[in-house]
Design a protein around this motif. Structure first.
Motif, PDB file in Angstrom:
ATOM      1  N   GLU A 104      20.062  74.136  68.300  1.00 64.23           N
ATOM      2  CA  GLU A 104      20.760  73.396  69.356  1.00 64.23           C
ATOM      3  C   GLU A 104      22.250  73.279  69.026  1.00 64.23           C
ATOM      4  OE1 GLU A 104      18.259  70.067  68.854  1.00 64.23           O
ATOM      5  OE2 GLU A 104      16.849  70.667  70.405  1.00 64.23           O
ATOM      6  N   PHE A 105      22.821  74.412  68.683  1.00 60.92           N
ATOM      7  CA  PHE A 105      24.203  74.459  68.211  1.00 60.92           C
ATOM      8  C   PHE A 105      25.198  74.038  69.288  1.00 60.92           C
ATOM      9  CE2 PHE A 105      28.002  76.900  66.674  1.00 60.92           C
ATOM     10  CZ  PHE A 105      28.151  76.200  65.497  1.00 60.92           C
ATOM     11  N   ASP A 106      24.751  74.088  70.547  1.00 59.36           N
ATOM     12  CA  ASP A 106      25.641  73.674  71.641  1.00 59.36           C
ATOM     13  C   ASP A 106      26.154  72.255  71.426  1.00 59.36           C
ATOM     14  OD1 ASP A 106      22.935  74.756  73.747  1.00 59.36           O
ATOM     15  OD2 ASP A 106      24.318  75.983  72.598  1.00 59.36           O
ATOM     16  N   ALA A 107      25.321  71.408  70.791  1.00 54.03           N
ATOM     17  CA  ALA A 107      25.699  70.012  70.575  1.00 54.03           C
ATOM     18  C   ALA A 107      26.960  69.892  69.740  1.00 54.03           C
ATOM     19  CB  ALA A 107      24.554  69.262  69.889  1.00 54.03           C
ATOM     20  N   LEU A 108      27.201  70.866  68.873  1.00 53.12           N
ATOM     21  CA  LEU A 108      28.375  70.830  68.000  1.00 53.12           C
ATOM     22  C   LEU A 108      29.456  71.790  68.460  1.00 53.12           C
ATOM     23  CD1 LEU A 108      29.777  69.935  65.382  1.00 53.12           C
ATOM     24  CD2 LEU A 108      28.571  71.775  64.210  1.00 53.12           C
ATOM     25  N   GLY A 109      29.051  72.976  68.905  1.00 53.76           N
ATOM     26  CA  GLY A 109      30.016  74.030  69.135  1.00 53.76           C
ATOM     27  C   GLY A 109      30.626  74.095  70.518  1.00 53.76           C
ATOM     28  N   ALA A 110      30.268  73.159  71.416  1.00 55.91           N
ATOM     29  CA  ALA A 110      30.790  73.220  72.774  1.00 55.91           C
ATOM     30  C   ALA A 110      32.312  73.118  72.788  1.00 55.91           C
ATOM     31  CB  ALA A 110      30.186  72.108  73.624  1.00 55.91           C
ATOM     32  N   ASP A 111      32.937  73.903  73.657  1.00 57.76           N
ATOM     33  CA  ASP A 111      34.386  73.884  73.809  1.00 57.76           C
ATOM     34  C   ASP A 111      34.762  72.589  74.512  1.00 57.76           C
ATOM     35  OD1 ASP A 111      37.030  74.472  73.981  1.00 57.76           O
ATOM     36  OD2 ASP A 111      36.825  76.137  75.389  1.00 57.76           O
ATOM     37  N   ARG A 112      35.438  71.702  73.812  1.00 59.17           N
ATOM     38  CA  ARG A 112      35.716  70.378  74.349  1.00 59.17           C
ATOM     39  C   ARG A 112      37.190  70.253  74.753  1.00 59.17           C
ATOM     40  NH1 ARG A 112      31.232  67.435  72.789  1.00 59.17           N
ATOM     41  NH2 ARG A 112      30.013  68.418  71.137  1.00 59.17           N
ATOM     42  N   SER A 113      37.414  69.399  75.750  1.00 68.89           N
ATOM     43  CA  SER A 113      38.790  69.176  76.206  1.00 68.89           C
ATOM     44  C   SER A 113      38.908  67.741  76.694  1.00 68.89           C
ATOM     45  CB  SER A 113      39.142  70.160  77.337  1.00 68.89           C
ATOM     46  OG  SER A 113      38.238  70.018  78.414  1.00 68.89           O
ATOM     47  N   GLY A 114      40.098  67.364  77.108  1.00 73.18           N
ATOM     48  CA  GLY A 114      40.320  66.035  77.664  1.00 73.18           C
ATOM     49  C   GLY A 114      40.107  64.949  76.638  1.00 73.18           C
ATOM     50  N   ASN A 115      39.374  63.894  77.035  1.00 68.05           N
ATOM     51  CA  ASN A 115      39.170  62.740  76.171  1.00 68.05           C
ATOM     52  C   ASN A 115      38.103  62.989  75.106  1.00 68.05           C
ATOM     53  OD1 ASN A 115      41.047  61.202  77.611  1.00 68.05           O
ATOM     54  ND2 ASN A 115      39.502  60.611  79.135  1.00 68.05           N
ATOM     55  N   ASP A 116      37.326  64.066  75.289  1.00 68.85           N
ATOM     56  CA  ASP A 116      36.215  64.311  74.368  1.00 68.85           C
ATOM     57  C   ASP A 116      36.675  65.156  73.180  1.00 68.85           C
ATOM     58  OD1 ASP A 116      33.702  64.249  73.383  1.00 68.85           O
ATOM     59  OD2 ASP A 116      32.925  65.862  74.633  1.00 68.85           O
ATOM     60  N   VAL A 117      37.726  64.707  72.510  1.00 66.71           N
ATOM     61  CA  VAL A 117      38.266  65.476  71.393  1.00 66.71           C
ATOM     62  C   VAL A 117      37.935  64.759  70.095  1.00 66.71           C
ATOM     63  CG1 VAL A 117      40.324  66.436  70.356  1.00 66.71           C
ATOM     64  CG2 VAL A 117      40.097  66.432  72.831  1.00 66.71           C
ATOM     65  N   LEU A 150      22.340  80.297  59.935  1.00 61.96           N
ATOM     66  CA  LEU A 150      22.158  80.753  61.308  1.00 61.96           C
ATOM     67  C   LEU A 150      22.445  79.606  62.265  1.00 61.96           C
ATOM     68  CD1 LEU A 150      20.502  82.776  59.536  1.00 61.96           C
ATOM     69  CD2 LEU A 150      18.854  82.900  61.406  1.00 61.96           C
ATOM     70  N   ALA A 151      23.128  79.915  63.356  1.00 61.05           N
ATOM     71  CA  ALA A 151      23.363  78.934  64.409  1.00 61.05           C
ATOM     72  C   ALA A 151      22.778  79.484  65.698  1.00 61.05           C
ATOM     73  CB  ALA A 151      24.855  78.659  64.571  1.00 61.05           C
ATOM     74  N   ALA A 152      21.903  78.711  66.339  1.00 59.22           N
ATOM     75  CA  ALA A 152      21.237  79.170  67.561  1.00 59.22           C
ATOM     76  C   ALA A 152      21.759  78.398  68.762  1.00 59.22           C
ATOM     77  CB  ALA A 152      19.729  78.978  67.445  1.00 59.22           C
ATOM     78  N   THR A 153      22.114  79.129  69.811  1.00 55.25           N
ATOM     79  CA  THR A 153      22.631  78.494  71.029  1.00 55.25           C
ATOM     80  C   THR A 153      22.045  79.145  72.268  1.00 55.25           C
ATOM     81  OG1 THR A 153      24.626  78.028  72.327  1.00 55.25           O
ATOM     82  CG2 THR A 153      24.646  80.016  70.994  1.00 55.25           C
ATOM     83  N   ASN A 154      21.820  78.325  73.281  1.00 54.79           N
ATOM     84  CA  ASN A 154      21.357  78.835  74.575  1.00 54.79           C
ATOM     85  C   ASN A 154      22.521  79.089  75.526  1.00 54.79           C
ATOM     86  OD1 ASN A 154      18.753  78.363  73.608  1.00 54.79           O
ATOM     87  ND2 ASN A 154      18.650  76.326  74.534  1.00 54.79           N
ATOM     88  N   HIS A 155      23.711  78.665  75.126  1.00 61.82           N
ATOM     89  CA  HIS A 155      24.849  78.710  76.060  1.00 61.82           C
ATOM     90  C   HIS A 155      26.103  79.240  75.367  1.00 61.82           C
ATOM     91  CE1 HIS A 155      22.319  76.290  78.690  1.00 61.82           C
ATOM     92  NE2 HIS A 155      22.160  75.432  77.695  1.00 61.82           N
ATOM     93  N   ARG A 156      26.165  80.531  75.193  1.00 63.20           N
ATOM     94  CA  ARG A 156      27.330  81.123  74.532  1.00 63.20           C
ATOM     95  C   ARG A 156      28.622  80.784  75.264  1.00 63.20           C
ATOM     96  NH1 ARG A 156      28.264  87.354  72.542  1.00 63.20           N
ATOM     97  NH2 ARG A 156      30.525  87.223  72.310  1.00 63.20           N
ATOM     98  N   ALA A 157      28.575  80.740  76.589  1.00 62.45           N
ATOM     99  CA  ALA A 157      29.793  80.575  77.385  1.00 62.45           C
ATOM    100  C   ALA A 157      30.512  79.266  77.098  1.00 62.45           C
ATOM    101  CB  ALA A 157      29.458  80.670  78.878  1.00 62.45           C
ATOM    102  N   ILE A 158      29.771  78.233  76.660  1.00 60.45           N
ATOM    103  CA  ILE A 158      30.430  76.944  76.453  1.00 60.45           C
ATOM    104  C   ILE A 158      30.895  76.745  75.014  1.00 60.45           C
ATOM    105  CG2 ILE A 158      29.020  75.915  78.286  1.00 60.45           C
ATOM    106  CD1 ILE A 158      27.516  74.362  76.088  1.00 60.45           C
ATOM    107  N   LEU A 159      30.637  77.725  74.162  1.00 62.47           N
ATOM    108  CA  LEU A 159      31.024  77.565  72.763  1.00 62.47           C
ATOM    109  C   LEU A 159      32.529  77.704  72.573  1.00 62.47           C
ATOM    110  CD1 LEU A 159      28.282  79.463  70.745  1.00 62.47           C
ATOM    111  CD2 LEU A 159      28.429  77.023  71.255  1.00 62.47           C
TER     112      LEU A 159
END
Length: 322
Positions: free
Chosen positions: A185-198, A222-231
Protein backbone atom coordinates in the motif's frame (compact mmCIF):
# COMPACT_ATOMS: atom_id res chain seq x y z
CA UNK A 1 38.47 -7.26 22.74
CA UNK A 2 37.11 -5.34 19.75
CA UNK A 3 36.47 -8.58 17.87
CA UNK A 4 34.66 -10.10 20.86
CA UNK A 5 32.60 -6.95 21.22
CA UNK A 6 31.49 -7.24 17.59
CA UNK A 7 30.48 -10.87 18.21
CA UNK A 8 28.46 -9.92 21.28
CA UNK A 9 26.74 -7.12 19.36
CA UNK A 10 25.86 -9.52 16.54
CA UNK A 11 24.49 -12.07 19.02
CA UNK A 12 22.31 -9.48 20.74
CA UNK A 13 20.94 -8.31 17.38
CA UNK A 14 20.18 -11.83 16.20
CA UNK A 15 18.53 -12.68 19.53
CA UNK A 16 16.39 -9.53 19.39
CA UNK A 17 15.35 -10.40 15.84
CA UNK A 18 14.51 -13.99 16.77
CA UNK A 19 17.05 -15.41 14.32
CA UNK A 20 18.31 -18.55 16.10
CA UNK A 21 20.44 -19.68 13.14
CA UNK A 22 22.41 -16.42 13.12
CA UNK A 23 22.73 -16.51 16.92
CA UNK A 24 24.21 -20.03 16.88
CA UNK A 25 26.53 -19.15 14.00
CA UNK A 26 28.02 -16.22 15.92
CA UNK A 27 28.28 -18.35 19.09
CA UNK A 28 30.32 -20.92 17.18
CA UNK A 29 32.54 -18.12 15.85
CA UNK A 30 33.20 -17.11 19.46
CA UNK A 31 34.00 -20.76 20.28
CA UNK A 32 36.48 -20.88 17.40
CA UNK A 33 38.07 -17.63 18.60
CA UNK A 34 38.47 -19.00 22.13
CA UNK A 35 39.94 -22.29 20.85
CA UNK A 36 42.46 -20.36 18.78
CA UNK A 37 43.43 -18.42 21.92
CA UNK A 38 44.05 -21.67 23.78
CA UNK A 39 40.84 -21.59 25.84
CA UNK A 40 39.80 -25.08 24.77
CA UNK A 41 37.55 -25.85 27.73
CA UNK A 42 35.54 -22.67 27.21
CA UNK A 43 35.33 -23.33 23.47
CA UNK A 44 34.10 -26.86 24.13
CA UNK A 45 31.49 -25.61 26.60
CA UNK A 46 30.16 -23.10 24.06
CA UNK A 47 29.90 -25.76 21.36
CA UNK A 48 28.11 -28.15 23.72
CA UNK A 49 25.67 -25.42 24.74
CA UNK A 50 24.88 -24.67 21.07
CA UNK A 51 24.37 -28.35 20.27
CA UNK A 52 22.17 -28.89 23.32
CA UNK A 53 20.05 -25.84 22.51
CA UNK A 54 19.58 -26.97 18.92
CA UNK A 55 18.59 -30.47 20.06
CA UNK A 56 15.88 -29.00 22.26
CA UNK A 57 14.26 -27.19 19.31
CA UNK A 58 10.63 -28.32 18.72
CA UNK A 59 10.48 -31.56 16.71
CA UNK A 60 9.44 -31.20 13.10
CA UNK A 61 10.14 -27.47 13.04
CA UNK A 62 12.73 -27.68 10.27
CA UNK A 63 12.46 -24.04 9.26
CA UNK A 64 11.53 -21.93 12.23
CA UNK A 65 9.46 -18.91 11.34
CA UNK A 66 11.52 -15.82 12.04
CA UNK A 67 9.38 -13.45 14.08
CA UNK A 68 10.39 -9.83 14.69
CA UNK A 69 10.68 -8.72 18.27
CA UNK A 70 10.57 -5.46 20.16
CA UNK A 71 9.47 -2.33 18.33
CA UNK A 72 9.84 -4.10 14.98
CA UNK A 73 7.07 -6.55 15.89
CA UNK A 74 4.55 -3.70 15.73
CA UNK A 75 5.66 -2.68 12.26
CA UNK A 76 6.04 -5.82 10.16
CA UNK A 77 4.41 -9.19 9.48
CA UNK A 78 6.81 -12.10 9.01
CA UNK A 79 6.31 -15.08 6.72
CA UNK A 80 8.23 -17.90 5.06
CA UNK A 81 6.44 -18.23 1.70
CA UNK A 82 6.55 -21.33 -0.48
CA UNK A 83 5.59 -19.89 -3.85
CA UNK A 84 7.84 -20.71 -6.80
CA UNK A 85 8.36 -18.69 -9.96
CA UNK A 86 6.69 -21.39 -12.09
CA UNK A 87 3.44 -20.69 -10.19
CA UNK A 88 3.36 -17.02 -11.23
CA UNK A 89 1.18 -16.44 -14.30
CA UNK A 90 2.54 -13.31 -15.96
CA UNK A 91 3.71 -11.99 -19.35
CA UNK A 92 7.06 -13.34 -20.53
CA UNK A 93 8.65 -9.88 -20.23
CA UNK A 94 7.73 -9.60 -16.56
CA UNK A 95 8.93 -13.13 -15.80
CA UNK A 96 12.23 -12.28 -17.51
CA UNK A 97 12.64 -9.19 -15.31
CA UNK A 98 12.03 -11.26 -12.17
CA UNK A 99 14.54 -13.88 -13.35
CA UNK A 100 17.09 -11.10 -13.84
CA UNK A 101 16.58 -9.90 -10.27
CA UNK A 102 17.00 -13.46 -8.99
CA UNK A 103 20.15 -13.97 -11.05
CA UNK A 104 21.72 -10.75 -9.76
CA UNK A 105 20.86 -11.62 -6.17
CA UNK A 106 22.40 -15.06 -6.53
CA UNK A 107 25.55 -13.45 -7.93
CA UNK A 108 25.47 -10.49 -5.54
CA UNK A 109 28.85 -11.16 -3.94
CA UNK A 110 30.52 -11.40 -7.33
CA UNK A 111 28.86 -8.17 -8.47
CA UNK A 112 29.68 -6.33 -5.24
CA UNK A 113 33.32 -7.43 -5.44
CA UNK A 114 33.52 -5.66 -8.81
CA UNK A 115 31.76 -2.52 -7.61
CA UNK A 116 28.26 -3.25 -8.90
CA UNK A 117 25.18 -3.54 -6.69
CA UNK A 118 22.59 -6.19 -7.59
CA UNK A 119 19.04 -4.98 -8.23
CA UNK A 120 17.51 -4.79 -4.77
CA UNK A 121 15.09 -1.86 -4.80
CA UNK A 122 11.98 -2.67 -6.83
CA UNK A 123 8.76 -0.76 -7.46
CA UNK A 124 5.83 -3.06 -8.29
CA UNK A 125 2.93 -1.21 -9.88
CA UNK A 126 -0.40 -2.35 -11.31
CA UNK A 127 -4.05 -3.09 -10.45
CA UNK A 128 -4.95 -4.95 -7.25
CA UNK A 129 -4.75 -8.73 -7.40
CA UNK A 130 -2.37 -8.96 -10.35
CA UNK A 131 0.59 -10.62 -8.64
CA UNK A 132 2.59 -7.94 -6.84
CA UNK A 133 2.48 -9.55 -3.40
CA UNK A 134 2.92 -12.96 -5.02
CA UNK A 135 6.11 -11.70 -6.69
CA UNK A 136 7.51 -10.75 -3.29
CA UNK A 137 6.67 -14.26 -2.08
CA UNK A 138 8.33 -15.77 -5.17
CA UNK A 139 11.54 -13.82 -4.58
CA UNK A 140 11.60 -14.89 -0.93
CA UNK A 141 10.98 -18.54 -1.84
CA UNK A 142 13.48 -18.73 -4.69
CA UNK A 143 16.19 -17.06 -2.57
CA UNK A 144 15.30 -19.00 0.61
CA UNK A 145 14.67 -15.78 2.54
CA UNK A 146 12.04 -14.70 5.05
CA UNK A 147 9.54 -12.10 3.90
CA UNK A 148 8.56 -9.08 5.98
CA UNK A 149 5.51 -7.03 5.01
CA UNK A 150 5.19 -3.42 6.13
CA UNK A 151 1.69 -1.99 5.67
CA UNK A 152 2.30 1.70 5.24
CA UNK A 153 -1.27 2.90 5.69
CA UNK A 154 -1.46 1.40 9.20
CA UNK A 155 2.09 2.56 9.95
CA UNK A 156 1.16 6.13 9.04
CA UNK A 157 -2.11 6.12 10.98
CA UNK A 158 -0.82 4.33 14.08
CA UNK A 159 2.51 6.10 14.43
CA UNK A 160 1.83 9.54 12.95
CA UNK A 161 4.43 11.90 14.37
CA UNK A 162 7.03 9.15 14.77
CA UNK A 163 6.71 7.44 11.40
CA UNK A 164 10.18 8.46 10.24
CA UNK A 165 11.79 6.92 13.32
CA UNK A 166 9.79 3.72 12.79
CA UNK A 167 10.93 3.58 9.16
CA UNK A 168 14.51 3.88 10.38
CA UNK A 169 13.97 0.75 12.50
CA UNK A 170 12.76 -1.15 9.45
CA UNK A 171 15.73 -0.09 7.33
CA UNK A 172 18.13 -0.96 10.14
CA UNK A 173 16.66 -4.45 9.92
CA UNK A 174 17.20 -4.36 6.13
CA UNK A 175 20.91 -3.87 6.82
CA UNK A 176 21.11 -6.45 9.63
CA UNK A 177 18.91 -9.27 8.33
CA UNK A 178 18.90 -10.49 4.73
CA UNK A 179 15.26 -10.80 3.71
CA UNK A 180 12.58 -9.57 1.32
CA UNK A 181 10.93 -6.40 2.68
CA UNK A 182 7.60 -5.52 1.07
CA UNK A 183 6.22 -2.03 1.63
CA UNK A 184 2.58 -2.69 0.80
CA UNK A 185 0.00 0.00 0.00
CA UNK A 186 2.83 2.31 -0.96
CA UNK A 187 0.36 4.92 -2.20
CA UNK A 188 -0.12 5.94 1.45
CA UNK A 189 3.46 7.22 1.52
CA UNK A 190 4.45 7.88 -2.06
CA UNK A 191 1.50 9.97 -3.26
CA UNK A 192 2.47 13.23 -4.96
CA UNK A 193 1.29 15.81 -2.45
CA UNK A 194 0.66 19.53 -2.85
CA UNK A 195 -1.04 22.44 -1.14
CA UNK A 196 -1.56 22.13 2.61
CA UNK A 197 -0.78 18.41 2.66
CA UNK A 198 2.99 18.89 2.74
CA UNK A 199 4.38 19.13 6.28
CA UNK A 200 4.66 15.77 8.01
CA UNK A 201 3.89 13.71 4.88
CA UNK A 202 6.71 15.39 2.95
CA UNK A 203 9.17 14.83 5.80
CA UNK A 204 8.20 11.15 5.96
CA UNK A 205 8.61 10.75 2.21
CA UNK A 206 12.00 12.46 2.27
CA UNK A 207 13.11 10.17 5.10
CA UNK A 208 12.00 7.13 3.13
CA UNK A 209 13.93 8.30 0.06
CA UNK A 210 17.11 8.72 2.11
CA UNK A 211 16.69 5.30 3.73
CA UNK A 212 15.94 3.70 0.35
CA UNK A 213 19.02 5.27 -1.22
CA UNK A 214 21.19 3.81 1.54
CA UNK A 215 19.42 0.41 1.70
CA UNK A 216 21.76 -2.57 1.94
CA UNK A 217 22.01 -4.63 -1.27
CA UNK A 218 21.99 -7.77 0.90
CA UNK A 219 18.21 -7.45 1.21
CA UNK A 220 15.46 -6.74 -1.30
CA UNK A 221 13.22 -3.74 -0.70
CA UNK A 222 9.95 -3.85 -2.65
CA UNK A 223 7.26 -1.18 -2.81
CA UNK A 224 3.84 -2.18 -4.16
CA UNK A 225 1.35 0.36 -5.51
CA UNK A 226 -1.98 0.21 -7.30
CA UNK A 227 -1.72 3.79 -8.52
CA UNK A 228 1.51 4.66 -10.28
CA UNK A 229 0.04 7.90 -11.62
CA UNK A 230 -0.28 9.47 -8.17
CA UNK A 231 3.24 8.64 -7.02
CA UNK A 232 5.76 11.38 -6.45
CA UNK A 233 8.06 11.49 -9.48
CA UNK A 234 11.11 11.65 -7.21
CA UNK A 235 10.49 8.05 -6.25
CA UNK A 236 11.10 6.43 -9.61
CA UNK A 237 14.79 7.20 -9.94
CA UNK A 238 15.45 5.72 -6.48
CA UNK A 239 14.38 2.22 -7.57
CA UNK A 240 16.61 -0.14 -9.54
CA UNK A 241 13.65 -1.45 -11.55
CA UNK A 242 9.94 -0.81 -11.99
CA UNK A 243 7.91 -3.98 -12.60
CA UNK A 244 4.54 -3.36 -14.24
CA UNK A 245 1.56 -5.66 -13.69
CA UNK A 246 -1.66 -5.84 -15.69
CA UNK A 247 -4.93 -7.76 -15.77
CA UNK A 248 -4.45 -11.17 -17.40
CA UNK A 249 -5.40 -11.78 -21.01
CA UNK A 250 -7.66 -14.69 -21.97
CA UNK A 251 -4.79 -17.21 -22.21
CA UNK A 252 -3.30 -16.18 -18.88
CA UNK A 253 -6.77 -16.23 -17.29
CA UNK A 254 -7.26 -19.83 -18.41
CA UNK A 255 -3.85 -20.74 -16.94
CA UNK A 256 -4.77 -19.16 -13.59
CA UNK A 257 -8.06 -21.07 -13.48
CA UNK A 258 -6.50 -24.39 -14.47
CA UNK A 259 -3.73 -24.01 -11.88
CA UNK A 260 -6.26 -23.43 -9.10
CA UNK A 261 -8.62 -26.22 -10.16
CA UNK A 262 -5.90 -28.82 -10.60
CA UNK A 263 -7.39 -32.25 -11.37
CA UNK A 264 -10.91 -30.80 -11.22
CA UNK A 265 -10.20 -29.08 -14.55
CA UNK A 266 -9.54 -32.35 -16.40
CA UNK A 267 -11.54 -32.35 -19.61
CA UNK A 268 -12.93 -28.84 -19.01
CA UNK A 269 -13.02 -26.66 -22.12
CA UNK A 270 -11.80 -23.12 -21.53
CA UNK A 271 -11.88 -22.03 -25.15
CA UNK A 272 -13.34 -18.58 -25.77
CA UNK A 273 -13.76 -17.78 -22.09
CA UNK A 274 -12.37 -14.30 -22.71
CA UNK A 275 -15.81 -12.69 -22.66
CA UNK A 276 -16.25 -13.96 -19.10
CA UNK A 277 -12.72 -13.41 -17.76
CA UNK A 278 -12.07 -9.94 -19.17
CA UNK A 279 -11.58 -7.30 -16.47
CA UNK A 280 -10.91 -9.82 -13.72
CA UNK A 281 -7.61 -9.85 -11.85
CA UNK A 282 -5.57 -12.95 -11.05
CA UNK A 283 -6.97 -12.94 -7.51
CA UNK A 284 -10.57 -12.65 -8.73
CA UNK A 285 -10.05 -15.52 -11.18
CA UNK A 286 -8.75 -17.68 -8.34
CA UNK A 287 -11.85 -16.86 -6.28
CA UNK A 288 -14.12 -17.74 -9.20
CA UNK A 289 -12.31 -21.06 -9.72
CA UNK A 290 -12.67 -21.86 -6.02
CA UNK A 291 -16.40 -21.12 -6.14
CA UNK A 292 -16.87 -23.43 -9.14
CA UNK A 293 -14.79 -26.15 -7.49
CA UNK A 294 -16.77 -26.08 -4.25
CA UNK A 295 -20.05 -26.20 -6.18
CA UNK A 296 -18.91 -29.32 -8.05
CA UNK A 297 -17.51 -31.08 -4.97
CA UNK A 298 -20.72 -30.49 -3.01
CA UNK A 299 -22.66 -32.07 -5.89
CA UNK A 300 -20.48 -35.13 -5.48
CA UNK A 301 -18.84 -34.71 -8.88
CA UNK A 302 -15.14 -34.91 -9.81
CA UNK A 303 -14.80 -32.33 -12.59
CA UNK A 304 -15.78 -28.72 -13.17
CA UNK A 305 -17.77 -28.19 -16.36
CA UNK A 306 -17.80 -25.10 -18.51
CA UNK A 307 -21.19 -23.91 -17.24
CA UNK A 308 -19.93 -24.03 -13.64
CA UNK A 309 -17.04 -21.80 -14.60
CA UNK A 310 -19.16 -19.31 -16.53
CA UNK A 311 -21.61 -19.04 -13.64
CA UNK A 312 -18.79 -18.41 -11.13
CA UNK A 313 -17.01 -15.94 -13.42
CA UNK A 314 -20.22 -14.02 -14.11
CA UNK A 315 -20.92 -13.72 -10.39
CA UNK A 316 -17.37 -12.52 -9.76
CA UNK A 317 -17.56 -9.92 -12.54
CA UNK A 318 -20.87 -8.63 -11.18
CA UNK A 319 -19.38 -8.37 -7.69
CA UNK A 320 -16.27 -6.55 -8.93
CA UNK A 321 -18.32 -4.05 -10.93
CA UNK A 322 -20.69 -3.49 -8.07
Amino acid sequence: MAGLGEHITAMVRSHAAGDDAAFYAVALQVAAREAKSGHHVLASDIKKAVDLSRDRAPAGNVTKLVQPRGDLAELVEAAHPEVHLRELVAPAELVAEIKQVLAEQRQRKNLLNHGFAPAHRLLLEGPPGTGKTMTAAVLATELSLPMFTIRLDSLLSKFMGETASKLRLVFESVAQRRAVYLFDEFDALGADRSGNDVGEARRILNSFLVFLEEASPESLVLAATNHRAILDKALFRRFDAVLTYALPDARQAASVIRARLGSLATGTSMAKLGDHTGGLSHAELVKAAETAAKTVLMRGEAHVNRDDLITALTARRTASLG
